[in-house]
Write an enzyme that holds these catalytic residues in place. Structure first.
Site, PDB file in Angstrom:
ATOM      1  N   HIS A  50     -25.263  23.447   1.813  1.00  0.00           N
ATOM      2  CA  HIS A  50     -25.431  23.862   0.427  1.00  0.00           C
ATOM      3  C   HIS A  50     -24.475  25.013   0.126  1.00  0.00           C
ATOM      4  O   HIS A  50     -24.335  25.920   0.929  1.00  0.00           O
ATOM      5  CB  HIS A  50     -26.866  24.331   0.205  1.00  0.00           C
ATOM      6  CG  HIS A  50     -27.096  24.885  -1.178  1.00  0.00           C
ATOM      7  ND1 HIS A  50     -27.254  24.075  -2.259  1.00  0.00           N
ATOM      8  CD2 HIS A  50     -27.180  26.159  -1.632  1.00  0.00           C
ATOM      9  CE1 HIS A  50     -27.435  24.824  -3.337  1.00  0.00           C
ATOM     10  NE2 HIS A  50     -27.403  26.091  -2.994  1.00  0.00           N
ATOM     11  N   VAL A  90      -5.185 -11.989 -23.468  1.00  0.00           N
ATOM     12  CA  VAL A  90      -3.819 -11.832 -23.959  1.00  0.00           C
ATOM     13  C   VAL A  90      -3.158 -13.194 -23.896  1.00  0.00           C
ATOM     14  O   VAL A  90      -3.154 -13.848 -22.856  1.00  0.00           O
ATOM     15  CB  VAL A  90      -3.053 -10.808 -23.096  1.00  0.00           C
ATOM     16  CG1 VAL A  90      -1.582 -10.784 -23.489  1.00  0.00           C
ATOM     17  CG2 VAL A  90      -3.683  -9.435 -23.222  1.00  0.00           C
ATOM     18  N   ILE A 113      -3.709  -8.148 -13.710  1.00  0.00           N
ATOM     19  CA  ILE A 113      -4.912  -8.984 -13.761  1.00  0.00           C
ATOM     20  C   ILE A 113      -5.368  -9.376 -12.362  1.00  0.00           C
ATOM     21  O   ILE A 113      -6.348 -10.083 -12.184  1.00  0.00           O
ATOM     22  CB  ILE A 113      -4.666 -10.255 -14.604  1.00  0.00           C
ATOM     23  CG1 ILE A 113      -3.472 -11.022 -14.042  1.00  0.00           C
ATOM     24  CG2 ILE A 113      -4.444  -9.877 -16.066  1.00  0.00           C
ATOM     25  CD1 ILE A 113      -3.365 -12.437 -14.583  1.00  0.00           C
ATOM     26  N   CYS A 157       0.819  -1.215   0.000  1.00  0.00           N
ATOM     27  CA  CYS A 157       0.000   0.000   0.000  1.00  0.00           C
ATOM     28  C   CYS A 157       0.846   1.254   0.000  1.00  0.00           C
ATOM     29  O   CYS A 157       0.734   2.109  -0.861  1.00  0.00           O
ATOM     30  CB  CYS A 157      -0.917  -0.015   1.222  1.00  0.00           C
ATOM     31  SG  CYS A 157      -1.620   1.583   1.628  1.00  0.00           S
ATOM     32  N   ALA A 196      -6.661  -2.082   1.734  1.00  0.00           N
ATOM     33  CA  ALA A 196      -5.877  -1.693   2.903  1.00  0.00           C
ATOM     34  C   ALA A 196      -6.761  -1.441   4.115  1.00  0.00           C
ATOM     35  O   ALA A 196      -6.450  -1.853   5.225  1.00  0.00           O
ATOM     36  CB  ALA A 196      -5.057  -0.444   2.578  1.00  0.00           C
TER      37      ALA A 196
END
Lengths: 472, 407
Positions: A451, A243, A277, A48, A327
């Site tokens: 807002h 592939v 992948i 990570c 993580a």
């Protein structure tokens, strides 16, 4: 022989270092073993921090600013000429990683965790061997062992990663120059994030995916919208394609792809090929199996749902066990396991774990997708709200994406939320808190939202569950 | 600091209402001093102070529902000497964190007021549903919107099914000349049980009458001797209990209950004796009435009656009767149809003894007469059995020597 410890954590990633820190906080004598080196010193933080979330986010942020300045400033009335300084951008990334790695070491020290620089191996329950870079070994005696060894890149048969022209998620973070062409194998989170980075910096990106959709696991409607946005940004998708071969030559890589269901092969020429992948659990050389720890068919360490492995005194957290490879999931499990070891109540709610794709716009999800709810036979309602109708999104010139809230038709309980749009990763958190408390969509509606802000779009989507969106 | 918990009130008791707090926050209390009174379905239970000290928090106000073991307040131990310790002193307030003090024990506001979210608040405001009666599935015991909607659905379906549950509308406003009073748990239970009995059993009543001349003469003749010997006066109840036990032995269906597709016949005779108290009717049980003599029956009933009126009956005192005798006569009722005490299959109604002209051996004579009523569950008791039962009771009462000879 060192110890005896209450807890020895093997692996210093976000799971491991948090487990050790929490154990230290709870007054347990804890150690954390990490083998990753950086400049000759131990580098805590795992995938990570070193080669994953953090460096990729540094590059995502920087490349996004570059693209904004290049393409969007004009629309805001700012005239600018910008120029890419790739080494400078990499410097930002490295500085970020370096500071955070040092931060983890400091936190371990602060919480009285003993750091060990080396490779951990379970000798048996209660005994861990650490082998240093110099080959010296040391045995740690401990009451509890926490396996936190994480995951590694899943290789693709027929494609050899050299981390120069054929790279994994690690090598792609440190390319020396912007490739003219980049082919990405796998339209998952990593492929799309890093594909986005290099597309922004000028690469022509083609993404090859075996499935007929991108970001598997994300709500299908949101994923479709996301694909449309990425395509418009310039990424080419080759879905339902596999592939079979990648040959490195003088002019780059020749990638052979075939339709997933079989058919005529074709060749894509590229300067750099990124293989992402997926990732697989990493337990090689750990000695877990030898110690009797059960591992499932996909190589994941099995648990009882509360971090306990099949061997008493040996626990497991993070990517190396079942569940999403995230993580923050590892971090939650780390805290729960440390608390359970200390005799306290630790718990992870696996139903409410947010996940985020840090592209721009971002994609964020929590809870169940519409497909999952439908498959479970639950009567549900959906509320959607597009960012085009959100005032704040307008002011910051963000018009892509929407918020989708799924609620139980009978109880109105929020079952899931899926967002593609600006700052989706931050927006998802209010829904995660709501879900943790079993809130209904009406509860979100009846919570005042400032807002003009982007979270108003979440509220409007919650309103739309009851067909009462007021701003559309 | 010590928690004040709800004591165990018997196996079947899962809920009680705080009837009264005798102490307020800040009061000094001695060990075992009564702090509060709980009302369960049938009895009143006292909550004593677990230790001497100062009452620092009241977690559940009067009218609030509690379960055995739940914390209703706390005591600061050893602070007894400083009785006047103010409740808002920072230290006890801080320590009382798990049990937030609610000094303003004013109305019957919902006790465990954990914020549940705005949607739940809206539904409560619109429907007046009592959250303390709704099961909470949310985090830390909070109510979710789904919990409350499910509770409203349950109420709605009960109403549909013809049950007595109130519709989930907001309480209607009362006028100046009306008074709204919260039903006590006892009253609510009576209401629920009676209606359940009516909804479940195929209830039917058979009537008869008894000439009480013989019993009255017998009592008159032996009252002094009986009282001297046994220390208790001989009343009518012992004759009725004896007569009923004899009839129950002959007609077992009246001493039985339905359990699913089966009937359970009981070979013991625990007679429930309805006793009126100022809070309502309770039915303590006279155990093994078939093994008791007249004196023991009279003594047993006297004890149960006294306990009932003092509110000291325990749950065990009121569970498991096989048959019930109700006496509306003490209030002057001439004739009525009693309601079954489920799951029992029979209940005998006694009434006022009144002098009436009757035809006896071709002559009009005035006799002390009592109407008798037997309500029974026609699902398991046939009409012939019910009538025979009541005739046997009548015969035994008119000719009490039968009880002696068991004929």
């Amino acid at each position: 022989m060192a110890g005896p410890y209450d807890v020895v954590v093997i692996g210093g990633g976000p799971g491991g270092y948090n487990a050790a820190i929490r154990a230290g906080q709870l007054g347990l004598k804890a150690a954390c073993i990490e083998k990753r080196a950086s400049g000759g010193a131990v580098a805590f933080g795992g995938t990570c921090l070193n080669v994953g979330c953090i460096p990729s986010k540094a590059l995502l942020h920087a490349s996004q600013r570059y693209e904004e300045a290049q393409k969007h400033f004009a629309g805001l009335g700012i005239k600018a000429t910008v120029e890419l300084d790739l080494p400078g951008m990499m410097g930002h990334k490295e500085k970020t990683v370096d500071q955070l790695v040092k931060g983890v070491a400091f936190l371990l020290k602060k919480n009285k965790v003993d750091p060990y620089f080396g490779t951990g191996r379970i000798v048996s329950a209660g005994k861990v061997e650490v082998t240093g870079a110099d080959g010296k070994t040391e045995i740690l005696e401990t009451k509890n062992i926490v396996i936190a060894t994480g995951s590694e890149v899943t290789p693709l048969p027929g494609v050899t990663i050299d981390e120069k022209t054929i790279v994994s998620s690690t090598g792609i973070l440190s390319l020396a120059e912007v490739p003219k062409r980049l082919v990405v194998i796998g339209a998952g989170v990593i492929g799309l994030e890093l594909g986005s980075v290099w597309r922004r910096l000028g690469a022509e990106v083609t993404c090859v995916e075996f499935l007929d959709r991108i970001v598997p696991g994300v709500d299908a409607e949101i994923a479709k919208d996301f694909q449309r946005i990425l395509t418009r940004q310039g990424i080419t998708f080759r879905l339902s394609s596999k592939v079979t071969k990648a040959d490195t030559g003088a002019n780059g890589v020749s990638v052979t792809i075939e339709p997933a269901k079989g058919g005529a092969a074709e060749t894509l020429e590229t300067d750099v090929l990124l293989v992402c992948i997926g990732r697989r659990p990493y337990i090689e050389g750990l000695g877990a199996k030898e110690a009797g720890v059960k591992v499932d068919a996909r190589g994941r360490v099995e648990t009882d749902g509360h971090g306990r492995t099949s061997v008493p005194g040996i626990w497991v957290i993070g990517d190396v066990t079942t569940g999403p490879m995230l993580a923050h999931k590892a971090e939650d499990e780390a805290m729960a396991v440390a608390e359970l070891i200390a005799g306290k109540a630790g718990h992870v709610n696996y139903d409410v774990i947010p996940s985020v794709v840090y592209t721009w716009p971002e994609v964020a999800s929590v809870g169940k997708t519409e497909e999952e709810v439908k498959a479970a036979g639950i009567a549900y309602k959906v509320g959607k709200f597009p960012f085009t109708a959100n005032a704040r999104a307008k002011t910051i010139a963000e018009k892509d994406g929407s918020v989708k809230v799924i609620a139980d038709a009978r109880t109105d309980r929020v079952l899931g939320c899926h967002i593609v749009g600006p700052e989706a990763g931050n927006l998802i958190m209010e829904v995660a808190v709501a879900m943790e408390f079993g809130a209904s969509s009406e509860d979100i509606v009846r919570t005042c939202h400032a807002h003009p802000t982007l979270p108003e779009a979440v509220r409007q989507a919650a309103m739309a569950v009851d067909n009462r969106a007021t701003q559309m | 600091m010590t928690d004040i918990t709800v004591p165990n009130m018997g196996e079947s008791v899962t809920e009680a209402t705080i009837a009264k707090w005798f102490k307020k926050v800040g009061d000094a209390v001695a060990a075992d001093e009564v702090l509060a009174e709980l009302e369960t379905d049938k009895v009143t239970v006292e909550v004593p102070a677990p230790q001497a000290g100062v009452l620092t928090a009241i977690a559940v106000n009067e009218g609030g529902s509690v379960a055995p073991g739940s914390v209703i307040g706390s005591i600061e131990v050893g602070a007894g000497a400083t009785a006047a310790k103010p409740p808002e002193a920072p230290k006890p307030a801080a320590e009382a964190k798990p049990v937030p003090p609610k000094p303003e024990a004013a109305t019957a506001a919902p006790a465990e007021a954990k914020p549940s979210g705005p949607a739940v608040d809206r539904i409560v405001a619109e429907t007046g549903i009592d959250l303390s009666k709704v099961e909470a599935s949310g985090k830390d015991g909070r109510h979710t919107k789904g919990d409350v909607l499910a509770a409203l659905d349950a109420v709605a379906s009960q109403v549909k099914a013809g049950a007595e549950a109130p519709a989930p509308h907001a309480p209607r406003p009362t006028t100046e000349r009306e008074q709204r009073v919260k039903m006590t748990r006892l009253r609510a239970t009576i209401a629920k049980r009676l209606k359940e009995a009516q909804n479940t059993a195929a209830m039917l009543t058979t009537y008869n009458e008894a000439d009480m001349t013989e019993i009255m003469a017998l009592r008159k003749q032996h009252q002094d001797g009986f009282e001297k010997r046994h220390g208790v006066r001989i009343g009518f109840m012992s004759f009725f209990v004896k007569a009923c036990v004899a009839a129950l032995k002959e007609i077992p269906a009246v001493n039985a209950e339905i359990d699913g597709d089966d009937i359970i016949y009981k070979n013991y005779y625990d007679i429930g004796v309805a006793v009126g108290t100022d809070k309502g009717l309770v039915v303590p049980v006279l155990r093994d009435a078939d093994t008791k003599g007249f004196a023991d029956i009279e003594k047993g009933i006297a004890e149960l009656g006294a306990k009932a009126r003092e509110g000291k009956l325990k749950i065990e005192d009121m569970q498991g009767a096989t048959f019930t005798i109700s006496n509306g006569g003490v209030y002057g009722s001439l004739m009525s149809s009693p309601i079954l005490n489920a799951p029992q299959s029979g209940v005998l109604g006694m009434h006022k003894i009144q002098d009436r002209p009757i035809a006896l051996n071709g002559q009009v004579v005035i006799r002390p007469m009592m109407y008798l009523a037997l309500s029974y569950d026609h699902r398991m008791v046939d009409g012939k059995e019910a009538v025979t039962f009541l005739v046997r009771v009548k015969e035994a009462l008119e000719n009490p020597v039968r009880l002696l000879l068991e004929v």
